[in-house]
Design a protein around this motif. Structure first.
Motif, short mmCIF file in Angstrom:
data_model
loop_
_atom_site.label_atom_id
_atom_site.label_comp_id
_atom_site.label_asym_id
_atom_site.label_seq_id
_atom_site.Cartn_x
_atom_site.Cartn_y
_atom_site.Cartn_z
N SER A 139 0.87 -1.53 -0.34
CA SER A 139 -0.34 -0.41 0.01
C SER A 139 0.72 1.31 -0.43
O SER A 139 2.51 1.41 1.09
CB SER A 139 -1.20 -0.19 1.02
N TYR A 140 0.50 2.30 -1.19
CA TYR A 140 1.18 3.82 -0.56
C TYR A 140 0.16 4.31 -1.07
O TYR A 140 -0.07 5.62 -1.21
CB TYR A 140 1.63 3.98 -2.04
N LEU A 141 -1.60 4.57 0.08
CA LEU A 141 -1.95 5.07 0.67
C LEU A 141 -2.03 6.11 1.92
O LEU A 141 -1.51 5.60 2.80
CB LEU A 141 -3.40 4.29 0.89
N SER A 142 -1.79 7.28 1.90
CA SER A 142 -1.48 8.40 3.36
C SER A 142 -2.71 7.52 3.70
O SER A 142 -4.14 7.84 3.75
CB SER A 142 -1.53 10.16 2.26
N GLY A 143 -2.18 8.14 4.94
CA GLY A 143 -2.84 7.89 6.36
C GLY A 143 -3.86 6.46 6.50
O GLY A 143 -4.19 6.38 7.76
#
Length: 452
Positions: free
Chosen positions: A217-221
């Motif tokens: 995952s490279y999702l912020s938050g």
């Protein structure tokens, strides 16, 4: 207790070396590599993952051409140490983005800092990328992915001339993108390694799938993810009944897994109801789910072998490979190997007319025939003829002296179990938040053998 950890290149160069306890001699890396090379020179395929030399236990795994090795003098669980080595390789890849000799050499300060946090005086502390971010502060030196050779983390998702998005998979989980922009995206990979044994008449004797759903995952938050699998997915045996319909090209019936296990971050609240998994993905690459399946499936390749004597000192081998998957799918890097009689002196090869991207070789030291095919499209057939010359007259049945035939391959965007990710839902932070989602499939050979 781990005494030492080191990483060697395929040439035997020592890239990383950490001595934790000082109870194993300093030249252990050279002793290890000589022993591994001795196994190959002795005609064996590979050295076993665990062996003992002069009271020192050596454990090793090979990851993208690099040898990750641990030594100890105590009696440790081999599976524990081998899993540790795999996790160390994964942590280094998470931090460097690209795992190869060049990236490790350019980031040796960061790699040593990671190793000191993962293992303290021989005792394992943590292998979690997320936990390590609180203790490791060096920034990675990013390697340009464009300079990589074809063997890289995204290469197994090549499909014909099209390339599945792979640049994000070669990014570090801690490095900032150029310009400060971060591309919001998540990768889910269904990777299946299949083992099949065919009898001499072509019947399937054993078949098994070892699969994993891998996520990065490279999702912020760290938003919550919902992952939906086949609604007809069943866990447990099928009562011995075959559920695969060979009259259909795609198969029918439910997907039945023998067993499976999940990452600690996965919540199974609604798994029994609608086969969905909920999780907040940790940093780095991790397996969401591992599974095993022995339900019958249609093997992607059929192998036919014919050996004919052509006199007292000659014989002819005919190998035929049939690709039994859809024509819009292409398999990559196919290698066929066949042990020949130990008294084989020479082998000459004849490829089919118009053959492109195929190589042949006779390994004289191991008396092994090797046939390589760069790619095979679904529905196609390929044939190789090999004329053998022997150093002594034939005695008995030649088929007992040769074989079995083994096959290695990679098939991107295809899986034999029919396990599917139906949808990938991300908890929205706003109406405009719409990250990229990539769901990719790949099938690889673990042990694909045909007796002759």
């Amino acid at each position: 207790m781990i005494s030492q950890f080191f990483v060697l290149s395929q040439r035997g160069d020592n890239i990383v070396f950490r001595d934790y306890r000082g109870d194993v001699q300093k030249g252990s890396a050279e002793i290890f590599f000589r022993k591994v090379k001795f196994w190959k020179d002795d005609g064996e395929e590979e050295a076993p993952p665990v062996f003992n030399v002069d009271g020192v236990n050596y454990f090793h795994v090979k990851v993208v051409g690099l040898l990750f090795v641990a030594t100890t003098r105590v009696n440790m669980s081999p599976s524990l140490v081998l899993e540790l080595l795999q996790r160390i390789a994964r942590v280094i890849k998470d931090y460097l983005g690209i795992l190869n000799e060049d990236s490790i050499r350019k980031n040796f300060v960061l790699v040593y800092e990671l190793l000191d946090e993962v293992i303290d005086f021989g005792y394992v502390q943590t292998t979690s990328t997320e936990v390590l971010k609180s203790y490791v502060f060096n920034e990675p030196i990013v390697i340009d992915a464009a300079r990589l050779q074809p063997l890289n983390p995204a290469s197994m998702f090549m499909q014909g001339t099209k390339r599945m998005p792979g640049t994000a998979v070669t990014k570090s989980v801690v490095a900032n993108d150029p310009g400060g922009r971060k591309r919001e995206e998540i990768f889910v990979d269904i990777i299946e390694k299949i083992s099949v044994t065919f009898s001499s008449s072509g019947y399937i004797l054993t078949s098994e799938i070892d699969g994993t759903i891998q996520m990065k995952s490279y999702l912020s938050g760290n938003p919550e993810i919902r992952l939906a699998l086949n609604e007809d997915l069943a866990i447990g045996t099928s009562g011995g009944r075959a559920t695969y319909d060979y009259r259909s090209s795609s198969g029918s019936g439910s997907v039945i897994l023998d067993d499976c296990n999940f990452h600690e971050s996965v919540r199974l609240d609604s798994f029994d109801i609608d086969r969905t998994l909920s999780l907040v993905p940790p940093d780095g690459e991790f397996p969401v789910m591992n599974y095993r399946m022995t339900q019958e499936f249609k093997p992607p390749f059929r192998i036919n072998t014919l050996i004919e004597e052509a006199g007292s000192l000659r014989a002819e081998v005919i190998l035929k490979i049939s690709a039994e998957f859809p024509s819009n799918i292409t398999a990559n890097t196919i290698i066929v190997q066949m042990p020949l009689p130990k008294y084989t002196a020479r082998a000459t090869f004849e490829l089919e007319a118009g053959a492109v991207g195929q190589t042949t070789d006779f390994k004289e030291s191991t008396k092994r025939l090797e046939w390589g095919l760069k790619k095979i499209s679904g529905g196609s057939e390929h044939t190789l003829r090999a004329k053998l010359t022997f150093s002594q007259e034939l005695h008995g049945n030649i088929t007992k002296e040769a074989g079995p035939v083994s096959l290695t391959f990679t098939i991107p965007m295809y899986n034999v179990s029919k396990l599917q990710v139906k949808y990938l839902q991300i908890a929205k932070k706003s109406s405009s938040y719409n990250p990229y989602r990539w769901v990719r499939y790949v099938t690889q050979a673990n042990s694909y053998v045909a007796r002759i």
